[in-house]
Each structure stands twice: as C-alpha cells, then as structure tokens.
Design an enzyme around this catalytic site. Structure first.
Site, short mmCIF file in Angstrom:
data_model
loop_
_atom_site.label_atom_id
_atom_site.label_comp_id
_atom_site.label_asym_id
_atom_site.label_seq_id
_atom_site.Cartn_x
_atom_site.Cartn_y
_atom_site.Cartn_z
N HIS A 73 -32.29 -47.79 -18.65
CA HIS A 73 -31.24 -47.55 -17.65
C HIS A 73 -31.66 -46.40 -16.76
O HIS A 73 -32.34 -45.47 -17.19
CB HIS A 73 -29.87 -47.30 -18.28
CG HIS A 73 -29.76 -46.06 -19.12
ND1 HIS A 73 -29.50 -44.82 -18.60
CD2 HIS A 73 -29.87 -45.88 -20.46
CE1 HIS A 73 -29.45 -43.92 -19.57
NE2 HIS A 73 -29.68 -44.53 -20.72
N ASP A 92 -29.27 -44.84 -14.63
CA ASP A 92 -28.18 -43.88 -14.41
C ASP A 92 -28.30 -42.76 -15.42
O ASP A 92 -28.91 -42.92 -16.49
CB ASP A 92 -26.81 -44.57 -14.50
CG ASP A 92 -26.44 -44.96 -15.92
OD1 ASP A 92 -27.23 -45.71 -16.54
OD2 ASP A 92 -25.38 -44.53 -16.41
N ASP A 136 -33.78 -39.66 -20.91
CA ASP A 136 -32.65 -40.59 -21.06
C ASP A 136 -32.14 -41.02 -19.69
O ASP A 136 -31.23 -40.41 -19.16
CB ASP A 136 -31.55 -39.89 -21.85
CG ASP A 136 -30.36 -40.79 -22.14
OD1 ASP A 136 -30.53 -42.02 -22.17
OD2 ASP A 136 -29.26 -40.25 -22.33
N GLU A 194 -25.04 -47.32 -17.80
CA GLU A 194 -24.98 -47.23 -19.25
C GLU A 194 -24.23 -45.99 -19.70
O GLU A 194 -23.44 -46.02 -20.65
CB GLU A 194 -26.40 -47.23 -19.82
CG GLU A 194 -26.47 -47.39 -21.35
CD GLU A 194 -26.31 -46.09 -22.12
OE1 GLU A 194 -25.98 -46.14 -23.31
OE2 GLU A 194 -26.51 -45.00 -21.52
N GLU A 195 -24.46 -44.87 -19.03
CA GLU A 195 -23.85 -43.61 -19.46
C GLU A 195 -22.33 -43.60 -19.26
O GLU A 195 -21.62 -42.83 -19.91
CB GLU A 195 -24.46 -42.43 -18.71
CG GLU A 195 -25.96 -42.24 -18.93
CD GLU A 195 -26.31 -41.77 -20.33
OE1 GLU A 195 -25.41 -41.70 -21.20
OE2 GLU A 195 -27.48 -41.46 -20.55
N HIS A 229 -28.32 -35.33 -22.50
CA HIS A 229 -26.90 -35.07 -22.20
C HIS A 229 -26.60 -33.58 -22.11
O HIS A 229 -25.47 -33.22 -21.78
CB HIS A 229 -25.96 -35.73 -23.21
CG HIS A 229 -25.97 -37.22 -23.20
ND1 HIS A 229 -24.93 -37.97 -23.70
CD2 HIS A 229 -26.89 -38.12 -22.76
CE1 HIS A 229 -25.20 -39.26 -23.57
NE2 HIS A 229 -26.40 -39.36 -23.00
#
Length: 451
Positions: free
Chosen positions: A90, A92, A123, A156-157, A423
């Site tokens: 992903h 995003d 990520d 996705e996030e 994150h």
C-alpha cells in the site's frame, strides 16, 4: 549472497531503489483528505503506475474504490501455463503526527546511522520497492517465471475497506495461486520471518451526553453529571486491574504457540520507560498476538490550555479493539458496543457508532508456497531459518482475499521490523532488509514456479 546472481543484481539496484523510495516518500499520501490534499495520494498512485508500465506491466490502471481512494493495478504476463502470484503493498501512509518530533523532515527520505528515515519508508512504500526490485532482478537473470499481478492499495491505513469492497465486486481481478502481502515484517533485523496470523480489529466512536449544555463547575459541580467523567468511567471498565482487556463476553485467555517474545526485548522494542510495568497477563506473545486488546485512540474534550471551570455536557472517544484469530470481528463489535452501553454510569445517554472493521487471519503454513519461501529466505539470510510469528496489527484485505480465493496460498512478509517504528515519529527502513527481502522474494517466485 554475493555468489548468487539474483543477489548481485539486487545489490547493484540499491542506489536506484533509494532514489525511487525518496521520490515515493515525498508524496504526503495520507488518505485522510480532510487533513492532506487528495493530489498527494493521486501523485503517489501515478508514480507507481508509471513504474509498473516501465517494467512491462499491462492493464495498468488506477482503480476507483468505493471509499473514494484509488488502488493501482497491473499485470505482468509470464510463460504460458505458469502460476499466478499477486504482490500486494500500500502507498498510503499514517500522518506524521508531531512533525517537531522528527529528527529529519518526515516526507524527505534521509539516511542516518545506516537507516533510511521517512514516513512510509517501511510501511509500506518500501514494500512497493521490494516488489519492483525482486521483479527487476528476475528479469535480469532469465526472466520472471510466473504471471504477476501487483496491487498497491491507497487507503489501508484508514481501514475504510475500499479495496476489499472493490475486490468483492470484481472477484476475477486479483485471482491468483499465491498472494504475497508485503506489509508485515521480520521479528527483528536479520531474522527472516513470515507472519502466520493477524489480529482483526473493530473501530467504534462512543459519545456520552449528560446535559443540555456546559455548566459552571462551582455552581453545579458535585451533583450535575459530568459527561467526561462518565466517559472516563466507561473507558476504564474496558481494562482489568492489571491492564488486561475486559470486554464483557469476549474471551481473553488464548495462548500463542510459536516464536517466543522475550519480555525484556519487548520492553526495548516498545521503548517502555524504566519502572513502568507491562500490562496484561500471560506471555508477551499471548498478549500481542493471541488475545484481544483495546486501545483508546482519541478523546474529544477541552484541552488543558484554555480550559474553563465547566462541567462537560458531552464527550466522545474513538476506541479500537484488536481481536485474535478464531474470534469473529462482527461478534466482537456487538460485544464491545453492548459493554460500552451497559457500563456507562448515571443513566448518561450513550451512542456507539461503528467506524471500521476487519477480520483476523490465520495462514496455512504447510502449503508449498511456504516451503518455497523458506528455501528462498535460507539463501537471502545465510545461516538463518525462517521463523513464524504473529502480528498484532490488522490487514483486513487478507481475509477478503482468503474468502474470495480459498485455494490461494497467502504469505506475509515485509519491512516493518521493530526498529522501523512504523506509525510513530522517525519511521525508518533498513536498506539491508530491503535488499535481502527483495532477494528472498525473487528467489521465492523462482522456487514457486518450479514447485
């Protein structure tokens, strides 16, 4: 790895990969268009589409998914009669949080102490580069021996389920014999790991109201019901004294069978402050991979700066509940909602709204694809045996794909090892891990083609 032509090719491609990752990280592709411009996500999607076309992919398209975002798709034909492998990542990313907390700009890939820092570096924009590197290495060493589909998700996030719903509406699009999800990570740097389970999740917003409007705390405090206090009380009811998650009716005593997670190592990985205890009971692996976990993600209430002496008439919170394999996320949502409603004190009015949901996932680790990956990782990581670990996070698409394609084998690998701090501020990727995992993926595709 130096005696392996695939490894040598990947090594030679790493300077280019760094430049490309820097270009991709520069897009502020947070799929929350109230905070970040949609054009940033569109730019990242177009970058990936162009990269796929440059590698000979056909049918490259930006798919408009039902949540208002775009996923990038492409198909690279392989030899006639070959197997089909779907590669997922992903583009995003999470918001950068407090930009002042970053040592370098979050959307500017920066090398420091042997790692590459930037939001999405691990990520999961690094996952996009991992797939590209693996395919380029194979093309330079005899060709890609399977049909390849690539899907790069754009939300996705956010957990808004756009790609899941699109896949359900177009079930033929992502059909494959094996699916490689490039959004997990090694247990730690240098230890090759496949993620065999994912916790599912549910996300709810709870709102508590007690008064028609705020009141002076001196004149009414002590008898007037405080909505913020009621919210605090109900949120506290979601944890036992030791911090274990306690949602009425939801089992929380499962045990993890597999790779152990040393408690002191976990404290270091999680950067727990000296003297602060871990929460919950059982082993660390039990707590983060096999049991439910509730987290209060945010609370709407007056900030300390500028607060007035008032009894609050209303307050709300965003609550996440991670659920382990074997627990239906929809049932967990119902239990969480019932718990919040029944535990709200003083007859306060409470509303619980579901925001997102995703099922847990458990892979079949006895499949031929897992053996092909184990053999590939043994070459990419000399002297290391592939390990199986769980992951506390959720990738809702996994269960959607497992339901749509029950015969497909699903493997989860990626760049999100503990030092990556995904994150959080100062997210980074290990270029050595990017190189080794790209080699492993290339060799896996070759092994799997002959299995």
């Amino acid at each position: 790895m130096s005696s392996n032509p695939v490894a040598e090719t990947v090594s030679s491609l790493m300077p280019r990969a760094k430049e490309e990752l820097a270009a991709l990280v520069a897009f502020k592709s947070v799929a929350d268009f109230d905070q970040f411009p949609r054009s940033e996500s569109v730019g990242a999607a177009n970058w990936i589409a162009a990269a796929l076309r440059a590698e000979g992919f056909e049918d490259v398209a930006l798919l408009d998914t039902p949540d208002g975002t775009q996923s990038v798709y492409g198909h690279l034909p392989g030899p006639e009669g070959a197997k089909t492998v779907l590669l997922y990542a992903h583009y995003d990313v999470q918001p950068p949080l407090d930009e002042a907390g970053w040592d370098t700009p979050p959307f500017e890939l920066t090398e420091r102490d042997g790692r590459w820092y930037g939001r999405g570096a691990a990520d999961c924009k690094g996952g996009v580069l991992m797939h590209l590197l693996a395919l380029r290495a194979l093309k330079a060493n005899g060709g890609v021996p399977v049909h390849v589909k690539v899907i790069a998700e754009g939300s996705e996030e956010q957990g808004t389920g756009g790609l899941e719903r699109y896949a359900e509406q177009h079930p033929e699009l992502l059909a494959a014999d094996t699916i490689v999800i490039g959004d997990a990570g090694n247990f730690r740097v240098g230890l090759p790991t496949v993620t065999s389970t994912l916790r599912g999740m549910t996300l709810v917003r709870v709102k508590v109201d007690t008064l028609e409007g705020n009141l002076h705390s001196g004149q009414f405090g002590g008898a007037a019901p405080d909505a913020l206090a009621a919210l605090i009380r109900v949120l506290d009811s979601l944890r036992a004294e030791d911090g274990s998650t306690t949602v009425d009716g939801l089992a929380a005593d499962s045990a993890w069978e597999g790779l152990a997670y040393d408690e002191e190592q976990f404290r270091r990985d999680a950067r727990v402050l000296d003297g602060v205890e871990l929460i919950g009971s059982g082993s660390v692996a039990d707590r983060i991979w096999a049991r439910p976990a509730v987290t209060v993600l945010g609370i709407d209430c007056p900030p300390v700066v500028g607060a007035t002496p008032s009894v609050q008439a209303g307050a709300r919170a965003l609550v996440s509940l991670r659920v382990p394999p074997g627990v239906d996320a929809a049932e967990a949502t119902k239990l969480l909602q019932a718990h919040l409603e029944t535990r709200t004190p003083w007859g306060a009015r409470v509303q619980v709204e579901q925001i997102g949901q995703g099922q847990a996932f458990r892979a079949d680790t006895t499949s031929p694809a897992y053996q092909a990956m184990a053999d590939a990782m043994a070459v990419a990581y000399p002297g290391q045996e592939m390990q199986y670990a769980g992951q506390g996070g959720s990738i809702p698409l996994c269960n959607t794909l497992a339901s749509l394609y029950p015969e497909a084998e699903i493997l989860l690998i990626g760049l999100s090892e503990p030092e990556a701090q995904i994150h959080a501020v100062n997210e980074s990727v290990s270029p050595e891990e990017l190189e080794r995992l790209s080699v492993a993926e290339a060799l896996f595709l070759r092994n799997y083609a002959g299995s």
